[in-house]
Write an enzyme that holds these catalytic residues in place. Structure first.
Site, PDB file in Angstrom:
ATOM      1  N   ASN A  50       0.817  -1.202   0.000  1.00  0.00           N
ATOM      2  CA  ASN A  50       0.000   0.000   0.000  1.00  0.00           C
ATOM      3  C   ASN A  50       0.853   1.254   0.000  1.00  0.00           C
ATOM      4  OD1 ASN A  50      -1.845   2.022   0.391  1.00  0.00           O
ATOM      5  ND2 ASN A  50      -3.013   0.962   1.956  1.00  0.00           N
ATOM      6  N   ASP A  51       1.452   1.560   1.136  1.00  0.00           N
ATOM      7  CA  ASP A  51       2.175   2.828   1.257  1.00  0.00           C
ATOM      8  C   ASP A  51       3.297   2.971   0.225  1.00  0.00           C
ATOM      9  OD1 ASP A  51       0.527   3.511   3.357  1.00  0.00           O
ATOM     10  OD2 ASP A  51       1.855   2.664   4.869  1.00  0.00           O
TER      11      ASP A  51
END
Lengths: 104, 472
Positions: free
Chosen positions: B398-399
């Site tokens: 994600n990040d």
């Protein structure tokens, strides 16, 4: 600072430089095995553990010496075995057992 | 000032053996520069260790062997058993545990040496006290820090940062207490109680300093603790006047430091920020990022859609993250890649340096699943490739894919180098839910019109896609 300590410091500083030089060549794909390999290497403290355990005085107690040796031994054997296990998995293309390993 | 009087007169031979060990360690690490030679390197390193241990055995009196053999044997059995049994996904906590063992051993060795020198009756030289105190303190911090890291990674305690009011002040006071009592030891004033205060303080500080560090920052912390243990071992070498300990410790210290710097660079954050920033503690409101991209609408895809998209693509880049490790999806991912390659689709893997919980975590997992390491690409190598890729398949990352890091200056991760997933023609994100990633930041990538999301367990989703592709 004694001449003896200075000698040791020299060894230390040079080894740090060698370390940086050698480690900077390790590819990112091997960073986890690198950590675990260096983990095993600092298990060399087992040598120190054996040496002091032998001369440990009653105050420290035999139990504590055994604990030190246990910790260091865990570090050495566990570290090397897990590193070897990981490294065995890294294979180049067309690895044996790859079911559909068609190359690009 | 050799701490130990050799029992046999071949001290020179023993020192030569230690030198050989040092060379073996350096060669062993040197061979790690390629996966082809890495195994041989590790074997050389093992041989070096064996030489050192055999040489040491000659310094011992056989009468004293028995309890040591017991400790040695127990350590070997537990170590080998756990090293064989551990799952590859649990590797970060295993490494943390072995690291802690080494740190603890270093601290105890110095403690034993300190008591042996009997500071209550004799005056120790500054050479002795400084090295003893430093090695105990650093070893104890590493031991306790590694235990907390282990508990967090094993999820025996929350992976979220644990913060409380005045946390930095408490840590500062503990650090001060350590410095003051270490000063007393060095000044030979009440050294025994002062020594144990310093040791206890260091142990406490080890616990406290890892508490506020979140799971996503673990790659930095593990590397740092690794370098601490190396340093502690080297200092133990100073204490005992043993060169092989100094060399080995210095190598490990250098390695840990280098990895720490690489990891924090890959997050564009300073080490201070990682250690004291309690990253991931605050959640920003989920709407922010959506507002920034101008639409809060996500496009949900079905397994069929995704299978068709990747099945008829020319090039697919797989982007794995910690979610893949959690779902144990690495084997399914490889089956999917095999199936795609059978259809003539080119498959590459994009590995972000801090994906997962330790340096190189994704590489090990994929290697376990028999993915050839030649298919794994570093961030710098793969980023120019994304604009050519038909599909970027994000699995549990994600990040490290968040475009906000590139273009939203107010974002907490602004400036962090990311994988340019959004530059691919199509993006498919496999996610468990719409929950934001570890940093608690919403990801504008999900609202990008060319992104489709497939919700569900990563392993199940990947297997379903594979089955669908077979039917195409």
């Amino acid at each position: 600072m004694s001449a003896h300590l200075l000698n040791e410091l020299t060894v230390f500083v040079l080894a740090v430089f060698v370390g940086f030089e050698v480690i900077s060549k390790v590819p990112t794909t091997l960073h986890t095995p690198l950590m675990s390999a260096t983990n095993a290497i600092h298990g060399i403290v087992l040598v120190g553990a054996l040496l002091v355990a032998v001369v440990a005085e009653p105050k420290l107690g035999a139990v504590l010496s055994v604990v030190v040796v246990f910790l260091a031994s865990l570090n050495v054997f566990g570290g090397y075995v897990v590193t070897q296990r990981m490294l065995a998995m890294f294979k180049p293309r067309a690895a044996p057992g790859a079911s559909g390993g068609v190359k690009k | 000032m050799s701490a130990v009087q050799p029992i046999v007169p071949n001290a020179l031979a023993i020192d030569v053996a230690y030198l050989v060990t040092g060379v073996c360690f350096i060669l062993g690490l040197r061979y790690l520069s390629s996966p082809k030679t890495a195994r041989a390197g590790n074997l050389i390193s093992m041989v070096g260790m064996a030489i050192a241990l055999i040489a040491t055995a000659f310094e011992l009196d056989f009468a004293q062997w028995l309890p040591l053999v017991f400790g040695l044997g127990a350590g070997a059995i537990v170590g080998i058993y756990s090293a064989r049994a551990v799952k590859m996904t649990a590797m970060p906590q295993m490494v943390a545990l072995f690291n802690g063992a080494g740190g603890g051993a270093a601290a105890l060795v110095s403690t034993a040496e300190f008591l042996k020198l009997d500071p209550s009756t004799s005056i120790l030289t500054p050479d002795q006290t400084v090295t003893i105190v430093l090695s105990s303190i650093i070893g104890a911090i590493s031991f306790c820090g590694s235990i907390i890291a282990f508990l967090k990674l094993q999820e025996l305690m929350t992976g979220r940062p644990i913060t409380y009011a005045g946390q930095q002040i408490v840590n500062g006071l503990v650090a001060l207490a350590i410095v003051v009592s270490a000063g007393c030891v060095i000044a030979n004033a009440d050294s025994v109680p002062a020594y144990f205060i310093a040791l206890g303080g260091a142990a406490l500080l080890g616990f406290l300093f890892v508490l506020p560090i979140g799971g996503a920052d673990m790659p930095v912390v593990i590397s740092l603790l690794n370098s601490f243990t190396g340093l502690a071992a080297a200092l133990t070498g100073f204490v005992l006047g043993n060169n092989v300990l100094i060399i080995a410790g210095a190598l490990v210290g250098a390695s840990g430091t280098l990895l720490t710097l690489l990891m924090s660079k890959a997050m564009n954050r300073s080490i201070t920020n990682v250690l004291f920033g309690a990253f991931g503690a605050v959640k920003t409101s989920a709407g922010d990022a959506a507002a920034a991209t101008g639409s809060g609408v996500i496009r949900e895809a079905t397994v069929d859609d995704v299978a068709t998209m990747v099945g008829y693509a020319k090039e697919v880049i797989i982007v794995p993250g910690y979610g893949m490790a959690v779902a144990q999806a690495q084997h399914s991912v490889r089956e999917l890649a095999d199936q795609l390659e059978k259809k003539g689709v080119e498959v590459k893997y994009a590995i972000h340096p801090v994906a997962g919980r330790m340096p190189g975590h994704m590489n090990v997992l994929l290697a376990e699943a028999n993915v050839p390491y030649t298919a794994l690409y570093d961030m710098d190598d793969i980023n120019p490739e994304f604009p050519r890729a038909d599909v970027a398949l994000v699995i549990g990352a994600n990040d490290v894919t968040n475009p906000a890091a590139r273009n939203v200056p107010s974002s907490p991760i602004y400036g962090m180098p990311i994988l340019d997933v959004d530059k691919a023609h199509n993006v498919v994100v496999l996610k468990r839910s719409m929950k934001p990633g570890f940093a608690g930041i919403d990801n504008p990538l999900f609202y990008d019109p060319k992104t489709s999301l497939l919700f569900g367990d990563a392993k199940a989703s990947v297997s379903q896609i594979t089955t669908e592709i077979q039917a195409l």
